[in-house]
Design an enzyme around this catalytic site. Structure first.
Site, PDB file in Angstrom:
ATOM      1  N   CYS A  82       0.804  -1.232   0.000  1.00 34.25           N
ATOM      2  CA  CYS A  82       0.000   0.000   0.000  1.00 34.25           C
ATOM      3  C   CYS A  82       0.829   1.271   0.000  1.00 34.25           C
ATOM      4  CB  CYS A  82      -0.972   0.014   1.177  1.00 34.25           C
ATOM      5  SG  CYS A  82      -0.209   0.248   2.805  1.00 34.25           S
ATOM      6  N   HIS A 125      -2.137   1.348   7.134  1.00 33.38           N
ATOM      7  CA  HIS A 125      -2.507   1.285   5.724  1.00 33.38           C
ATOM      8  C   HIS A 125      -2.628   2.709   5.174  1.00 33.38           C
ATOM      9  CE1 HIS A 125      -4.190  -0.172   2.037  1.00 33.38           C
ATOM     10  NE2 HIS A 125      -5.419   0.240   2.286  1.00 33.38           N
ATOM     11  N   ASP A 173      -8.117   3.359  -3.485  1.00 37.56           N
ATOM     12  CA  ASP A 173      -7.177   2.421  -2.877  1.00 37.56           C
ATOM     13  C   ASP A 173      -6.746   1.403  -3.923  1.00 37.56           C
ATOM     14  OD1 ASP A 173      -5.721   0.696  -1.320  1.00 37.56           O
ATOM     15  OD2 ASP A 173      -7.233   0.463   0.245  1.00 37.56           O
TER      16      ASP A 173
END
Length: 285
Positions: free
Chosen positions: A72, A111, A126
């Site tokens: 991420c 995250h 995302d």
């Protein structure tokens, strides 16, 4: 590499788009989906003798020039750069992922996710989460169901905290079995805020990314995933059909070829395949 070497058109070409791209909701959806179909979610640097950096120039070199992927902090970190260059208003957000072992959440900055403000509306983006991730941006203006093909998501709000939830591969409507993916606030963050957790996920036996070598990528109609010595093919359901999954066991000498052929990944150093048991983290959140 200098900042002048970072080219938007080369980035768009990497994900299968041709510029120019003007900031619009349609364009945001296109770059989001194309990124997921082109750039793997992977942590193989950690398992081939390297270290992950949050520097944009190094991320660009890795993901665009060397056609790799990342987790991420890398995928969403570089994607935020692209969106800004395309004229979108982007805010970095901190997410806390629901731990499937403890049933609790990870710490802040666990995250990295993105919020895009477009024409007075806010969208969650995302491209760095893997299998449960959504393919097009989700609206932050509603707590209602947001259907994407066979999947359904919702963003539930509790005071200042937002909870991303889904029903896995089953869409049973509002009364279905909702499962939490991660929670987040809308407080703006900066890239440096994620440095400590980026190091944690490269070193901790309580981190999925330290314990398992992985690569996964969205495919039209499904998903392809590599973990340790396994190649897993998931076919998304059509109509009333259920999702199907097949697993192929890989010999160690097969893995480099599979990574190159299926994910476009060629590593600089030998990979040490890993699929170890994760040590449960302390329950703190």
């Amino acid at each position: 590499m200098t900042s002048e070497d970072l080219d938007v058109d080369r980035y768009l070409s990497r994900i299968g788009l041709v510029g120019p791209v003007e900031p619009s909701l349609e364009a945001l959806g296109s770059v989001h989906t194309c990124h997921l179909l082109s750039v793997p979610f992977e942590n193989l640097t950690v398992h081939s003798g390297g270290r992950v950096s949050l520097d944009i120039r190094r991320l660009y070199e890795k993901i665009i020039n060397r056609r790799r992927g990342g987790f991420c902090f890398e995928n969403n970190g570089l994607f935020s750069w692209l969106l800004v260059k395309l004229g979108f208003q982007v805010t970095l957000l901190s997410g806390q992922v629901k731990n499937y072992i403890t049933g609790r959440y990870g710490p802040p900055f666990d995250h990295l996710i993105l919020m895009v403000n477009l024409e007075g509306r806010r969208w969650l983006c995302d491209v760095g989460f893997g299998a449960p991730g959504f393919s097009v941006p989700l609206s932050l203006e509603t707590s209602g169901l947001q259907q994407q093909g066979h999947r359904v998501y919702r963003i539930r709000k509790d005071i200042n905290m937002h909870f991303l939830e889904w029903q896995q591969e089953e869409n049973k409507g509002a009364d279905g079995d909702w499962r939490e993916i991660y929670k987040f606030t809308l407080e703006p963050r900066c890239r440096e805020d994620f440095t400590e957790m980026c190091q944690y996920h490269q070193n901790s036996p309580s981190s999925f990314f330290f314990c398992k070598s992985i690569s996964t990528i969205l495919k039209p109609g499904g998903r392809l995933s590599y973990i340790g010595h396994r190649l897993i093919t998931t076919t998304f359901p059509i109509g009333t059909e259920m999702a199907t999954t097949t697993t192929r066991e890989l010999k160690e000498d097969e893995i480099p070829g599979v990574l190159a052929e299926e994910f476009g990944i060629v590593l600089d150093s030998p990979l040490i395949p890993k699929d170890e048991t994760i040590t449960p983290p302390p329950v703190m959140y």
